[in-house]
Design a protein around this motif. Structure first.
Motif, PDB file in Angstrom:
ATOM      1  N   TYR A  73       0.834  -1.206   0.000  1.00 23.94           N
ATOM      2  CA  TYR A  73       0.000   0.000   0.000  1.00 23.94           C
ATOM      3  C   TYR A  73       0.867   1.253   0.000  1.00 23.94           C
ATOM      4  N   SER A  74       1.900   1.270   0.849  1.00 22.88           N
ATOM      5  CA  SER A  74       2.795   2.427   0.899  1.00 22.88           C
ATOM      6  C   SER A  74       3.490   2.630  -0.440  1.00 22.88           C
ATOM      7  N   ALA A  75       3.925   1.533  -1.070  1.00 25.34           N
ATOM      8  CA  ALA A  75       4.584   1.640  -2.368  1.00 25.34           C
ATOM      9  C   ALA A  75       3.642   2.227  -3.412  1.00 25.34           C
ATOM     10  N   ALA A  76       2.384   1.760  -3.415  1.00 28.03           N
ATOM     11  CA  ALA A  76       1.403   2.274  -4.376  1.00 28.03           C
ATOM     12  C   ALA A  76       1.117   3.747  -4.137  1.00 28.03           C
ATOM     13  N   LYS A  77       0.961   4.146  -2.877  1.00 29.95           N
ATOM     14  CA  LYS A  77       0.646   5.541  -2.579  1.00 29.95           C
ATOM     15  C   LYS A  77       1.849   6.452  -2.817  1.00 29.95           C
ATOM     16  N   ALA A  78       3.064   5.954  -2.585  1.00 30.14           N
ATOM     17  CA  ALA A  78       4.253   6.740  -2.929  1.00 30.14           C
ATOM     18  C   ALA A  78       4.334   6.929  -4.440  1.00 30.14           C
ATOM     19  N   GLY A  79       3.993   5.876  -5.187  1.00 27.15           N
ATOM     20  CA  GLY A  79       3.924   5.999  -6.634  1.00 27.15           C
ATOM     21  C   GLY A  79       2.873   7.000  -7.060  1.00 27.15           C
ATOM     22  N   LEU A  80       1.743   7.016  -6.345  1.00 27.21           N
ATOM     23  CA  LEU A  80       0.681   7.967  -6.648  1.00 27.21           C
ATOM     24  C   LEU A  80       1.145   9.399  -6.404  1.00 27.21           C
ATOM     25  N   ASP A  81       1.913   9.603  -5.350  1.00 31.57           N
ATOM     26  CA  ASP A  81       2.479  10.920  -5.057  1.00 31.57           C
ATOM     27  C   ASP A  81       3.335  11.396  -6.233  1.00 31.57           C
ATOM     28  N   ALA A  82       4.224  10.529  -6.720  1.00 34.58           N
ATOM     29  CA  ALA A  82       5.069  10.886  -7.859  1.00 34.58           C
ATOM     30  C   ALA A  82       4.240  11.092  -9.122  1.00 34.58           C
ATOM     31  N   TYR A  83       3.219  10.264  -9.299  1.00 34.62           N
ATOM     32  CA  TYR A  83       2.328  10.381 -10.459  1.00 34.62           C
ATOM     33  C   TYR A  83       1.670  11.756 -10.488  1.00 34.62           C
ATOM     34  N   VAL A  84       1.148  12.181  -9.345  1.00 35.33           N
ATOM     35  CA  VAL A  84       0.459  13.472  -9.274  1.00 35.33           C
ATOM     36  C   VAL A  84       1.442  14.614  -9.527  1.00 35.33           C
ATOM     37  N   ASP A  85       2.652  14.528  -8.983  1.00 34.31           N
ATOM     38  CA  ASP A  85       3.653  15.571  -9.242  1.00 34.31           C
ATOM     39  C   ASP A  85       3.958  15.678 -10.738  1.00 34.31           C
ATOM     40  N   ALA A  86       4.184  14.540 -11.381  1.00 31.27           N
ATOM     41  CA  ALA A  86       4.479  14.544 -12.813  1.00 31.27           C
ATOM     42  C   ALA A  86       3.304  15.091 -13.616  1.00 31.27           C
ATOM     43  N   LEU A  87       2.101  14.663 -13.251  1.00 31.09           N
ATOM     44  CA  LEU A  87       0.898  15.120 -13.945  1.00 31.09           C
ATOM     45  C   LEU A  87       0.753  16.633 -13.831  1.00 31.09           C
ATOM     46  N   ARG A  88       0.933  17.156 -12.627  1.00 34.56           N
ATOM     47  CA  ARG A  88       0.777  18.594 -12.401  1.00 34.56           C
ATOM     48  C   ARG A  88       1.764  19.393 -13.259  1.00 34.56           C
ATOM     49  N   ARG A  89       2.990  18.883 -13.361  1.00 29.22           N
ATOM     50  CA  ARG A  89       4.015  19.589 -14.133  1.00 29.22           C
ATOM     51  C   ARG A  89       3.780  19.496 -15.642  1.00 29.22           C
ATOM     52  N   GLU A  90       3.057  18.472 -16.062  1.00 31.16           N
ATOM     53  CA  GLU A  90       2.734  18.320 -17.486  1.00 31.16           C
ATOM     54  C   GLU A  90       1.516  19.135 -17.899  1.00 31.16           C
ATOM     55  N   VAL A  91       0.444  19.031 -17.117  1.00 32.75           N
ATOM     56  CA  VAL A  91      -0.822  19.620 -17.568  1.00 32.75           C
ATOM     57  C   VAL A  91      -1.097  20.997 -16.977  1.00 32.75           C
ATOM     58  N   GLY A  92      -0.358  21.367 -15.919  1.00 30.16           N
ATOM     59  CA  GLY A  92      -0.541  22.699 -15.352  1.00 30.16           C
ATOM     60  C   GLY A  92      -0.368  23.803 -16.390  1.00 30.16           C
ATOM     61  N   PRO A  93       0.713  23.770 -17.186  1.00 32.34           N
ATOM     62  CA  PRO A  93       0.876  24.798 -18.212  1.00 32.34           C
ATOM     63  C   PRO A  93      -0.187  24.735 -19.308  1.00 32.34           C
ATOM     64  N   ARG A  94      -0.959  23.657 -19.345  1.00 35.34           N
ATOM     65  CA  ARG A  94      -2.004  23.480 -20.363  1.00 35.34           C
ATOM     66  C   ARG A  94      -3.397  23.718 -19.795  1.00 35.34           C
ATOM     67  N   GLY A  95      -3.434  24.353 -18.609  1.00 35.03           N
ATOM     68  CA  GLY A  95      -4.706  24.828 -18.083  1.00 35.03           C
ATOM     69  C   GLY A  95      -5.441  23.893 -17.155  1.00 35.03           C
ATOM     70  N   VAL A  96      -4.826  22.769 -16.762  1.00 38.17           N
ATOM     71  CA  VAL A  96      -5.490  21.825 -15.854  1.00 38.17           C
ATOM     72  C   VAL A  96      -4.830  21.903 -14.484  1.00 38.17           C
ATOM     73  N   ALA A  97      -5.598  22.242 -13.472  1.00 32.47           N
ATOM     74  CA  ALA A  97      -5.079  22.278 -12.102  1.00 32.47           C
ATOM     75  C   ALA A  97      -5.078  20.871 -11.522  1.00 32.47           C
TER      76      ALA A  97
END
Length: 277
Positions: free
Chosen positions: A136-160
């Motif tokens: 569970y911790s491994a999956a949620k740590a992966g989710l943390d990294a996933y959200v960081d990457a997503l934010r850096r990709e789509v933030g400049p394209r208008g998605v918060a």
């Protein structure tokens, strides 16, 4: 606002769906638990879908206008890493991480068009890996990294993008995980989870009746709704004192000292006993 809420049959997801619908938003609640979805008010549209099934998710969201995706899916099993089969590990990663991606990736084209947002409910264990919660911790740590990457990709394209990280929440997750350990304790379970014998037997017995001091569901729901509706949402919401201070301590304490602190908060540990007097 048109909002998709996944994990809509759960305590947090259901609360978010109800709150948003009551505020006048158009809400689609999705979960594989059809019976749980049926308990939502009529104002919430529902669909019973296994979110790990990418094709089913894409079919559901095809041509559907969305302003926000709120991901509340999750679940875990208590076991030492040594006792976690590859299948059990895969199951937890798919539930806590793959299911999030299947939904988000399908929704992003319309979210970009409409300047929408993604809100993901993670967990404190994404920052603080707990013993006997390894998968569970491994999956949620992966989710943390996933959200960081997503934010850096789509933030400049208008998605918060926002991540909500609560500590333990009384939604039934902890109790179901403890009940599974209690049912298996004393039985040889092979690949399916902890055995009642072996080097971790005493730890499993300590988890019987596991129900940690928790952040109330309403507080978490309120933060998720804020992240969904605020004009300028935060990027990360840590909900509960433990969710805020444990990650900070990890940055300043030596690893071995921090390890002892984390173990002390588990069933049978000193901090656990002090908190549960």
């Amino acid at each position: 606002m048109d909002v998709l809420v996944t994990g809509g049959a759960g305590g947090i997801g259901g609360g978010v769906a109800r709150s948003l619908a009551a505020a006048g938003h158009d809400v689609l609640g999705v979960d594989r638990d059809a019976e749980g979805l049926a308990a939502l008010p009529d104002a919430v549209e529902t669909a019973a879908v296994d979110l790990r099934d990418e094709a089913a998710v894409r079919d559901l969201l095809a041509d559907r206008p969305l302003d926000a995706v709120v991901s509340c899916v999750g679940g875990y099993e208590i076991a030492a890493i040594e006792d976690t089969s590859a299948e059990a590990f895969r199951r937890q990663v798919e539930t806590n991480l793959t299911a999030v991606h299947a939904t988000v990736s399908a929704a992003l084209p319309t979210l970009r068009e409409r300047g929408g947002r993604v809100v993901v409910v993670g967990s404190m264990v994404g920052s603080v890996a707990l013993p006997y919660h390894g998968a569970y911790s491994a999956a949620k740590a992966g989710l943390d990294a996933y959200v960081d990457a997503l934010r850096r990709e789509v933030g400049p394209r208008g998605v918060a993008v926002a991540l909500v990280e609560p500590g333990p929440v009384p939604t039934g997750f902890n109790e179901r995980a403890a009940a599974a350990v209690e049912a298996e304790n004393g039985e040889a379970t092979g690949d399916e989870g902890p055995s009642g014998e072996g080097p971790y037997a005493d730890a499993y017995r300590a988890f019987e009746g596991y129900s940690p001091a928790a952040t109330d569901v309403e507080t978490v729901v309120e933060r998720v709704v804020t992240a969904t509706t605020a004009d300028r949402p935060g990027t990360r919401y840590r909900v509960s004192r433990r969710a805020r201070w444990l990650p900070r301590l990890a940055r300043v304490l030596p690893d071995r000292v921090y390890d002892r602190l984390v173990r002390a908060g588990l069933p049978g540990g000193l901090l656990w006993r002090l908190l549960h007097r």
